[in-house]
Design a protein around this motif. Structure first.
Motif, mmCIF file in Angstrom:
data_model
loop_
_atom_site.group_PDB
_atom_site.id
_atom_site.type_symbol
_atom_site.label_atom_id
_atom_site.label_comp_id
_atom_site.label_asym_id
_atom_site.label_seq_id
_atom_site.Cartn_x
_atom_site.Cartn_y
_atom_site.Cartn_z
ATOM 1 N N VAL A 12 -37.313 -17.811 8.150
ATOM 2 C CA VAL A 12 -37.302 -15.826 8.296
ATOM 3 C C VAL A 12 -38.674 -15.597 7.651
ATOM 4 C CG1 VAL A 12 -36.143 -13.739 7.311
ATOM 5 C CG2 VAL A 12 -34.936 -15.521 8.568
ATOM 6 N N LEU A 13 -38.489 -15.963 6.455
ATOM 7 C CA LEU A 13 -40.133 -15.750 5.642
ATOM 8 C C LEU A 13 -40.970 -16.042 6.527
ATOM 9 C CD1 LEU A 13 -38.783 -17.023 2.084
ATOM 10 C CD2 LEU A 13 -38.923 -14.476 2.511
ATOM 11 N N ARG A 14 -41.004 -17.152 7.521
ATOM 12 C CA ARG A 14 -42.848 -17.080 8.117
ATOM 13 C C ARG A 14 -42.752 -16.293 8.487
ATOM 14 N NH1 ARG A 14 -40.823 -21.731 9.005
ATOM 15 N NH2 ARG A 14 -41.529 -22.827 7.432
ATOM 16 N N GLN A 15 -41.806 -15.855 9.895
ATOM 17 C CA GLN A 15 -41.774 -14.328 10.834
ATOM 18 C C GLN A 15 -42.536 -13.166 10.139
ATOM 19 O OE1 GLN A 15 -41.253 -14.987 14.241
ATOM 20 N NE2 GLN A 15 -42.137 -13.314 13.945
ATOM 21 N N ARG A 16 -41.887 -13.405 8.773
ATOM 22 C CA ARG A 16 -41.733 -12.345 8.166
ATOM 23 C C ARG A 16 -43.724 -12.022 7.867
ATOM 24 N NH1 ARG A 16 -37.372 -11.039 3.350
ATOM 25 N NH2 ARG A 16 -35.961 -9.861 5.301
ATOM 26 N N PHE A 17 -44.477 -13.065 7.513
ATOM 27 C CA PHE A 17 -45.488 -12.912 6.997
ATOM 28 C C PHE A 17 -46.180 -12.808 8.590
ATOM 29 C CE2 PHE A 17 -49.234 -16.021 7.022
ATOM 30 C CZ PHE A 17 -49.932 -15.552 6.449
ATOM 31 N N GLU A 18 -46.007 -13.454 9.600
ATOM 32 C CA GLU A 18 -47.013 -14.038 10.987
ATOM 33 C C GLU A 18 -46.255 -11.955 11.541
ATOM 34 O OE1 GLU A 18 -44.328 -16.886 13.486
ATOM 35 O OE2 GLU A 18 -45.421 -18.241 12.169
ATOM 36 N N ASP A 19 -45.656 -11.517 11.474
ATOM 37 C CA ASP A 19 -45.624 -10.311 11.570
ATOM 38 C C ASP A 19 -46.207 -9.193 10.502
ATOM 39 O OD1 ASP A 19 -43.316 -10.872 13.608
ATOM 40 O OD2 ASP A 19 -41.720 -9.561 12.393
ATOM 41 N N CYS A 20 -46.801 -9.055 9.645
ATOM 42 C CA CYS A 20 -47.372 -9.025 8.499
ATOM 43 C C CYS A 20 -48.287 -9.360 9.367
ATOM 44 C CB CYS A 20 -47.133 -9.113 6.922
ATOM 45 S SG CYS A 20 -47.754 -8.091 6.082
ATOM 46 N N VAL A 21 -48.771 -9.936 9.580
ATOM 47 C CA VAL A 21 -50.352 -10.479 10.206
ATOM 48 C C VAL A 21 -50.651 -9.840 11.506
ATOM 49 C CG1 VAL A 21 -52.093 -12.124 10.650
ATOM 50 C CG2 VAL A 21 -50.266 -12.831 8.389
ATOM 51 N N LEU A 22 -49.611 -9.728 11.995
ATOM 52 C CA LEU A 22 -50.414 -9.369 13.036
ATOM 53 C C LEU A 22 -50.755 -7.730 12.466
ATOM 54 C CD1 LEU A 22 -47.988 -10.714 15.557
ATOM 55 C CD2 LEU A 22 -50.287 -11.335 15.906
ATOM 56 N N TYR A 23 -49.642 -7.575 12.244
ATOM 57 C CA TYR A 23 -49.389 -5.446 11.989
ATOM 58 C C TYR A 23 -50.454 -5.140 11.262
ATOM 59 C CZ TYR A 23 -47.498 -0.322 11.300
ATOM 60 O OH TYR A 23 -47.591 0.245 11.022
ATOM 61 N N GLU A 24 -50.704 -5.924 10.516
ATOM 62 C CA GLU A 24 -52.145 -5.122 9.370
ATOM 63 C C GLU A 24 -53.632 -5.997 9.317
ATOM 64 O OE1 GLU A 24 -51.067 -3.569 7.239
ATOM 65 O OE2 GLU A 24 -49.197 -3.132 7.205
ATOM 66 N N VAL A 65 -55.124 -9.162 2.007
ATOM 67 C CA VAL A 65 -54.560 -8.507 0.805
ATOM 68 C C VAL A 65 -52.517 -8.084 0.731
ATOM 69 C CG1 VAL A 65 -55.283 -6.162 -0.327
ATOM 70 C CG2 VAL A 65 -56.787 -7.678 0.762
ATOM 71 N N LYS A 66 -52.648 -6.943 2.336
ATOM 72 C CA LYS A 66 -51.756 -6.129 1.888
ATOM 73 C C LYS A 66 -50.220 -7.389 2.654
ATOM 74 C CE LYS A 66 -53.372 -2.116 4.180
ATOM 75 N NZ LYS A 66 -53.457 -1.222 5.731
ATOM 76 N N CYS A 67 -50.442 -8.356 2.792
ATOM 77 C CA CYS A 67 -49.425 -9.658 2.836
ATOM 78 C C CYS A 67 -49.565 -10.916 2.282
ATOM 79 C CB CYS A 67 -49.834 -10.320 4.455
ATOM 80 S SG CYS A 67 -49.289 -8.819 5.797
ATOM 81 N N ARG A 68 -50.206 -10.600 1.062
ATOM 82 C CA ARG A 68 -49.991 -11.715 0.006
ATOM 83 C C ARG A 68 -48.777 -11.927 -0.894
ATOM 84 N NH1 ARG A 68 -52.357 -16.074 -0.867
ATOM 85 N NH2 ARG A 68 -53.953 -15.116 -0.632
ATOM 86 N N PRO A 69 -48.139 -10.441 -0.704
ATOM 87 C CA PRO A 69 -46.535 -10.540 -1.646
ATOM 88 C C PRO A 69 -45.452 -11.697 -0.663
ATOM 89 C CG PRO A 69 -47.138 -8.248 -1.748
ATOM 90 C CD PRO A 69 -48.539 -9.219 -1.158
ATOM 91 N N VAL A 70 -45.850 -10.854 0.867
ATOM 92 C CA VAL A 70 -44.941 -12.135 1.641
ATOM 93 C C VAL A 70 -45.796 -13.564 1.475
ATOM 94 C CG1 VAL A 70 -44.397 -11.822 3.790
ATOM 95 C CG2 VAL A 70 -45.241 -10.182 2.772
ATOM 96 N N LEU A 71 -46.911 -14.033 1.893
ATOM 97 C CA LEU A 71 -47.501 -14.875 1.465
ATOM 98 C C LEU A 71 -46.915 -15.989 0.348
ATOM 99 C CD1 LEU A 71 -48.941 -17.439 3.552
ATOM 100 C CD2 LEU A 71 -50.967 -16.324 1.860
ATOM 101 N N ASP A 72 -47.199 -14.772 -1.271
ATOM 102 C CA ASP A 72 -46.553 -15.668 -2.033
ATOM 103 C C ASP A 72 -44.857 -16.141 -2.186
ATOM 104 O OD1 ASP A 72 -48.925 -15.120 -2.702
ATOM 105 O OD2 ASP A 72 -48.393 -13.069 -3.892
ATOM 106 N N ASP A 73 -43.760 -14.856 -1.934
ATOM 107 C CA ASP A 73 -42.543 -15.535 -1.456
ATOM 108 C C ASP A 73 -42.337 -16.308 -0.668
ATOM 109 O OD1 ASP A 73 -42.119 -13.414 -3.418
ATOM 110 O OD2 ASP A 73 -41.573 -12.145 -1.324
ATOM 111 N N LEU A 74 -43.291 -16.881 0.598
ATOM 112 C CA LEU A 74 -43.097 -17.767 1.342
ATOM 113 C C LEU A 74 -43.873 -19.282 0.998
ATOM 114 C CD1 LEU A 74 -43.101 -19.614 4.519
ATOM 115 C CD2 LEU A 74 -44.972 -18.018 4.839
ATOM 116 N N GLU A 75 -44.790 -19.169 0.321
ATOM 117 C CA GLU A 75 -45.339 -20.057 -0.168
ATOM 118 C C GLU A 75 -44.303 -20.973 -1.799
ATOM 119 O OE1 GLU A 75 -49.457 -19.344 -1.303
ATOM 120 O OE2 GLU A 75 -50.119 -19.835 0.427
#
Length: 161
Positions: free
Chosen positions: A82-94, A100-110
């Protein structure tokens, strides 16, 4: 019920009614009122004793601990998915300024990946609760002797100071 077109159809309907009637009554008046209603994906399993709470000769307790371990690992895998999918969705959207905008999602995933690897990494596909428990024990011993994993081993001179 529509009227039968032939005597054979009328006979078949009456026989089926005699068989189906009690079964339907039993299901609707006894079984369904006593069933617990919940969606299958919200089924709650009771927590069983962990492997460190089992006696060494208690095979049932060890089996239950292994099953609990496998369920926990599946849940942790799905959390990562789920976290990986959220990051991929964020990258596609942003895109193009997604870093810059997906850094918090990436930090959570890592962080979740790091925690997953601390618990399950290098155990293999056929890991069980005991091997995971031993890995945790060995990590705690290492950290007590040498500090956090990844900082290198202390030399004997550092230990004395």
């Amino acid at each position: 019920m529509p009227e039968a077109r032939s005597p054979m159809e009328a006979f078949a309907n009456s026989v089926l009614g005699m068989i189906d009637g009690p079964i339907t009554w039993f299901k609707e008046s006894i079984v369904e009122p006593n069933q617990q209603k919940y969606p299958w994906y919200h089924e709650k399993f009771r927590r069983v004793p962990t492997i460190d709470q089992c006696y060494t000769d208690d095979a049932v307790c060890r089996f239950e601990a292994d099953q609990q371990f496998r369920r926990d690992r599946m849940v942790d895998n799905e959390v990562l998915n789920v976290l990986r999918q959220r990051f991929e969705d964020c990258v596609l959207y942003e895109s193009p300024d997604h870093m810059v905008k997906c850094r918090p999602v990436l930090d959570d995933l890592e962080k979740a990946q790091e925690n997953w690897f601390i618990k399950y990494g290098d155990l293999g596909a056929y890991a069980n609760a005991k091997s995971c428990y031993m890995k945790q024990k060995h990590r705690l011993i290492w950290e007590r002797r040498h500090g956090p994993v990844g900082t290198g081993m202390k030399t004997s001179e550092e230990e004395h100071h």
